[in-house]
Write an enzyme that holds these catalytic residues in place. Structure first.
Site, PDB file in Angstrom:
ATOM      1  CB  ALA A 174      -1.536  41.421  -3.168  1.00  0.00           C
ATOM      2  CG  ASP A 230      -8.617  44.899  -0.406  1.00  0.00           C
ATOM      3  OD1 ASP A 230      -9.016  45.365  -1.538  1.00  0.00           O
ATOM      4  OD2 ASP A 230      -7.638  45.330  -0.234  1.00  0.00           O
ATOM      5  CB  THR A 235     -10.832  41.066   7.540  1.00  0.00           C
ATOM      6  OG1 THR A 235     -10.512  39.513   6.868  1.00  0.00           O
ATOM      7  CG2 THR A 235      -9.665  41.859   7.286  1.00  0.00           C
TER       8      THR A 235
HETATM    9  O1  RIB Z   1      -7.509  48.155   0.408  1.00  0.00           O
HETATM   10  C1  RIB Z   1      -6.412  48.308   1.161  1.00  0.00           C
HETATM   11  C2  RIB Z   1      -5.233  48.309   0.449  1.00  0.00           C
HETATM   12  O2  RIB Z   1      -5.010  49.608  -0.275  1.00  0.00           O
HETATM   13  C3  RIB Z   1      -3.826  48.465   1.179  1.00  0.00           C
HETATM   14  O3  RIB Z   1      -3.253  47.043   1.253  1.00  0.00           O
HETATM   15  C4  RIB Z   1      -2.803  49.435   0.471  1.00  0.00           C
HETATM   16  O4  RIB Z   1      -1.563  48.856  -0.127  1.00  0.00           O
HETATM   17  C5  RIB Z   1      -3.772  49.840  -0.528  1.00  0.00           C
HETATM   18  O5  RIB Z   1      -3.509  49.408  -1.708  1.00  0.00           O
END
Ligand code: RIB
Length: 303
Positions: free
Chosen positions: A43, A251, A281
Site C-alpha cells: 500500500a 517504500d 518522507t
Molecule cells: O516498509 C514499512 C512498512 O513495513 C510499514 O508500513 C509496515 O506496515 C510494514 O509493512
C-alpha cells in the site's frame, strides 16, 4: 503517455510508537507518542506512485474491520484504484517502534495479506496485462509472488521486486525480475554475507545483479543507496536531513523510482529523484501521510 502501475502486495494498519529507546528484556518502558495510520509495503508503494501522479491500482486483501475501511479509504483518497482490494478476515497490522533519530524496528501481523491466492491473480489477469510496471514485495504468500513473476516473464511489463521481508527466491525465478530492490539486511540474507559498509553493499549488489542479470538496488538508509546494472555500479549518498521517522521511507523510495522509470529517466536520474523523495518522507512523522506529492517535488531538477 503516463504509464500504469499495478502493485500486488500488503496493506497493514500501522501502530507507530515513538520512543527514546527499545526496552530491555523484562523492562516496561514509557514511550512518548503514538501515531496510527495506513501502511504495509504494498500500500505504501502504491500510495507513493499515486501521489506522484502515476495511475496506480492496488491488488490485495484487508479485513472486514475498521482497519480495512481506513486502509481502503486512504488509498482511494490518494487516487489509487482500490477496486481489486478484497475484504476477508482481519486486517494485517504493522507495529513500528521509532527512535529519536528516525530509525525504526518493525514487526507485522500478516492477517488478510496472507490470504491472497493465485486465483485472485488469475481473476484480474486482463487488467494486469495493461500495466507497464508490476510491483511486488514479500508480505503476501511467496507462491503468489513467484506466480506473478513467472506469468509475466515474457511480457513487456517491468517486474519490480522488493524482497522485503527477505525470503529465499529460486534463481530461475529471480532471473525474470527487472528491478530488484533490497535494503542492507535483506541483501545480507539473500547472499549470506554481512553488509556493514558501502563497499560491501556494492559487492553484494554486483553479486545479486549476476543472478538477476538486470538492475539491482541496495538501499542503506542514512548511508544512501547503490545501483548496479549490466554496465556499472554507482553509489548515491543520502541527503543530509533531520530525520524524524523513517517508517515507509524505503517504500517511498521505490514508488519514486518507478515514477522515474515511467518518465523514461536514466537510472542515475531515477536514483537521484528517489533519494530526494525519500529524504522528504523521513522529515515527517508517520507513513503514507509523510510521502511527498508531485507538486511538492516539482521544484527538484534532476536532469
Ligand atoms: O516498509 C514499512 C512498512 O513495513 C510499514 O508500513 C509496515 O506496515 C510494514 O509493512
Amino acid at each position: 503517455m503516463t504509464k500504469q502501475v499495478a502493485v500486488i502486495g500488503s496493506l497493514n494498519y500501522d501502530i507507530i510508537v515513538k520512543q527514546q529507546r527499545m526496552p530491555h528484556k523484562g523492562e516496561t518502558f514509557i514511550a512518548d507518542t503514538l501515531i496510527q495510520g495506513p501502511g504495509g509495503k504494498g500500500a505504501n508503494q502504491a500510495a507513493q506512485c499515486a501521489k506522484l501522479g502515476l495511475p496506480t491500482m492496488m491488488i490485495g486483501k484487508v479485513g472486514q474491520d475498521r482497519f480495512g475501511d481506513a486502509l481502503v479509504g486512504s488509498l482511494t483518497a490518494i487516487g489509487v484504484d482500490t477496486s481489486h482490494i478484497k475484504r476477508i478476515g482481519s486486517t494485517g497490522l504493522g507495529v513500528v517502534n521509532v527512535m529519536p533519530d528516525g530509525d525504526y524496528y518493525s514487526s507485522i501481523i500478516k492477517g488478510a495479506n496472507e490470504l491472497i491466492t493465485i486465483q485472485d491473480i488469475d481473476e484480474i489477469m486482463e487488467e494486469l496485462k495493461e500495466a507497464a510496471f508490476i510491483i511486488l514485495q514479500q508480505e503476501i504468500p511467496q507462491q503468489v509472488t513467484e506466480y506473478v513473476i513467472e506469468r509475466f516473464k515474457d511480457s513487456e511489463i517491468q517486474i519490480v521486486l522488493n524482497n522485503a521481508p527477505a525470503r529465499t527466491i529460486p534463481t530461475d525465478v529471480l532471473q525474470f525480475v527487472d528491478l530488484l530492490i533490497v535494503n542492507e539486511s535483506e541483501a545480507a540474507y539473500m547472499t549470506g554475507k554481512p553488509v556493514t559498509t558501502v563497499s560491501e553493499a556494492e559487492d553484494i549488489g554486483k553479486k545479486l545483479q549476476k543472478i538477476t542479470g538486470n538492475t539491482v538496488i541496495v538501499t542503506l538508509g542514512k548511508e544512501g543507496s547503490i545501483a548496479v546494472n549490466n554496465q556499472d555500479s554507482s553509489y548515491f549518498p543520502a541527503k543530509k536531513v533531520k530525520a524524524v521517522d523513517a517508517t515507509g521511507a524505503g517504500d517511498s523510495f521505490i514508488g519514486a523510482l518507478v515514477y522515474g522509470l515511467s518518465e523514461s529517466l536514466s537510472l542515475e536520474e531515477c536514483m537521484k529523484f528517489a533519494t530526494e523523495v525519500s529524504a522528504k518522507t523521513v522529515m515527517q512523522e508517520g507513513g503514507q501521510d509523510s510521502f511527498p506529492t508531485k507538486a511538492e517535488m516539482s521544484r527538484i531538477v534532476i536532469r
